[in-house]
Design an enzyme around this catalytic site. Structure first.
Site, PDB file in Angstrom:
ATOM      1  N   MET A  29      -4.282   4.579  -2.437  1.00 14.74           N
ATOM      2  CA  MET A  29      -5.481   4.806  -1.611  1.00 14.74           C
ATOM      3  C   MET A  29      -5.191   5.837  -0.530  1.00 14.74           C
ATOM      4  O   MET A  29      -4.091   5.852   0.032  1.00 14.74           O
ATOM      5  CB  MET A  29      -5.908   3.495  -0.947  1.00 14.74           C
ATOM      6  N   HIS A  80       0.277  -3.143 -11.743  1.00 14.96           N
ATOM      7  CA  HIS A  80      -0.864  -2.342 -11.290  1.00 14.96           C
ATOM      8  C   HIS A  80      -0.577  -1.831  -9.877  1.00 14.96           C
ATOM      9  O   HIS A  80      -0.283  -2.603  -8.968  1.00 14.96           O
ATOM     10  CB  HIS A  80      -2.117  -3.215 -11.291  1.00 14.96           C
ATOM     11  N   MET A 108     -14.226  -1.928 -12.087  1.00 17.54           N
ATOM     12  CA  MET A 108     -14.055  -2.584 -10.782  1.00 17.54           C
ATOM     13  C   MET A 108     -15.118  -3.672 -10.632  1.00 17.54           C
ATOM     14  O   MET A 108     -16.317  -3.395 -10.738  1.00 17.54           O
ATOM     15  CB  MET A 108     -14.236  -1.576  -9.632  1.00 17.54           C
ATOM     16  N   HIS A 162      -3.561   3.213 -10.392  1.00 21.72           N
ATOM     17  CA  HIS A 162      -4.994   3.320 -10.116  1.00 21.72           C
ATOM     18  C   HIS A 162      -5.166   4.221  -8.905  1.00 21.72           C
ATOM     19  O   HIS A 162      -4.869   3.822  -7.779  1.00 21.72           O
ATOM     20  CB  HIS A 162      -5.513   1.886  -9.861  1.00 21.72           C
ATOM     21  N   MET A 222      -7.120   5.898  -6.161  1.00 18.41           N
ATOM     22  CA  MET A 222      -8.352   5.878  -5.352  1.00 18.41           C
ATOM     23  C   MET A 222      -8.198   6.969  -4.304  1.00 18.41           C
ATOM     24  O   MET A 222      -8.111   6.707  -3.095  1.00 18.41           O
ATOM     25  CB  MET A 222      -8.534   4.493  -4.712  1.00 18.41           C
ATOM     26  N   ASP A 233     -10.705  -5.255 -12.677  1.00 19.34           N
ATOM     27  CA  ASP A 233      -9.943  -5.231 -11.425  1.00 19.34           C
ATOM     28  C   ASP A 233     -10.828  -5.686 -10.264  1.00 19.34           C
ATOM     29  O   ASP A 233     -11.846  -5.056  -9.973  1.00 19.34           O
ATOM     30  CB  ASP A 233      -9.462  -3.787 -11.187  1.00 19.34           C
ATOM     31  N   GLY A 234     -10.402  -6.774  -9.606  1.00 20.78           N
ATOM     32  CA  GLY A 234     -11.092  -7.225  -8.402  1.00 20.78           C
ATOM     33  C   GLY A 234     -11.623  -8.632  -8.520  1.00 20.78           C
ATOM     34  O   GLY A 234     -12.496  -8.917  -9.346  1.00 20.78           O
ATOM     35  N   ASP A 253      -1.974   0.358  -6.745  1.00 24.91           N
ATOM     36  CA  ASP A 253      -3.195   0.874  -6.120  1.00 24.91           C
ATOM     37  C   ASP A 253      -2.859   1.955  -5.107  1.00 24.91           C
ATOM     38  O   ASP A 253      -2.234   1.686  -4.083  1.00 24.91           O
ATOM     39  CB  ASP A 253      -3.943  -0.274  -5.428  1.00 24.91           C
ATOM     40  N   SER A 261      -1.380  -6.755  -9.253  1.00 30.47           N
ATOM     41  CA  SER A 261      -1.558  -5.644  -8.320  1.00 30.47           C
ATOM     42  C   SER A 261      -0.637  -5.842  -7.125  1.00 30.47           C
ATOM     43  O   SER A 261      -0.752  -6.840  -6.400  1.00 30.47           O
ATOM     44  CB  SER A 261      -3.006  -5.594  -7.829  1.00 30.47           C
ATOM     45  N   PHE A 305      -9.806  -2.835  -1.008  1.00 33.33           N
ATOM     46  CA  PHE A 305      -9.121  -4.000  -0.456  1.00 33.33           C
ATOM     47  C   PHE A 305      -8.959  -5.092  -1.506  1.00 33.33           C
ATOM     48  O   PHE A 305      -9.835  -5.253  -2.367  1.00 33.33           O
ATOM     49  CB  PHE A 305      -9.895  -4.571   0.742  1.00 33.33           C
TER      50      PHE A 305
END
Ligand code: DX5
Ligand code: ZN
Length: 226
Positions: free
Chosen positions: A45, A41, A145, A74, A76, A183-184, A43, A16, A151
């Site tokens: 947001m 990946h 997730m 991804h 968000m 993920d996470g 992200d 990520s 974050f």
């Protein structure tokens, strides 16, 4: 798409970029590709669906020529539908949306495929597996997730392992080769738990980018050993 199953070959590793040095994004993604990353990946947001803001389609487009590995985007953001076309045009190979981001998940998934990308659904820690029960045919990827999105650097939620197992069973029952990604908080310690539960792809930010470029290959290898 590779047929990667639990107990089979090693999981897809998707670093990520959230944990990378944003001032040197091009270099950073070339470095993780050279270090053995399978996917990248990304992200996205919006400061509304999640309490953080990152990047948009123009940055995805600018990154695309730097590497040849697939872009796993991804989203968000809410709404997501108005931006699907821009992310597909920017070079996203996989586009995943949260069911909570819009009123018509099925329509969003169909639209992603129409645009030529693979369609993914993301599960927040509280999202139940049944959300996708009636649309398994529309899905190419499921992203679980194991933190609350927004974050990097958070602690893995072990409660999500049961959900990964449940989704693994749903995928096997439908007989389609749907990627099951986590993920996470994925680290060399938590990665084996995810794979044992049925995951076939692992997202990792902190665990890949810690230690700087010299460490990327070893960091990726440590996750792959899961
Ligand atoms: C958070 C993102 C994750 C994040 C993971 O909302 O979806 O992809 O980068 O970071 P780590 O691996 O540090 O938990
Ligand atoms: Zn993510």
């Amino acid at each position: 798409m590779s047929q990667i199953r639990p107990g089979g070959p090693s999981p897809i590793i998707a670093p990520s970029i959230l944990a990378s040095d944003f001032s040197r994004l091009g270099e950073e993604i070339r470095a993780v590709e050279a270090a053995g990353a399978d996917w990248l990946h990304i992200d996205v947001m919006d400061g509304h669906f999640v309490p953080n803001i990152t990047l948009g389609p123009d940055i995805v487009k600018a990154l695309r020529p730097h590497v040849s590995i697939p872009f796993d985007v991804h989203l968000m953001i809410a709404p997501a539908d108005p931006y699907l076309e821009a992310f597909a045009a920017a070079g996203a190979n996989w586009i995943s949306v949260h069911p909570e981001a819009g009123p018509h998940l099925n329509r969003s998934l169909k639209r992603i495929r129409q645009l030529g990308a693979k369609a993914g659904v993301v599960f927040n820690p509280s999202t139940p597996p049944e959300t996708i029960e009636w649309m398994m045919d529309e899905i190419d990827l499921i992203l679980v997730m194991s933190i609350n999105p927004g974050f990097g650097g958070q602690t893995f939620m072990h409660s999500q392992l049961k959900k990964i197992e449940r989704l693994r069973a749903m995928i096997d029952a439908c007989g389609r080769d749907i990627v099951l990604e986590v993920d996470g908080g994925v680290t060399p310690e938590t990665a084996p738990l995810c794979v044992a539960a049925g995951a076939t792809a692992l997202v990792a930010g902190t665990a890949v980018f810690k230690g700087g470029p010299e460490a990327y290959a070893a960091n990726i290898a440590a996750l792959r050993r899961a």
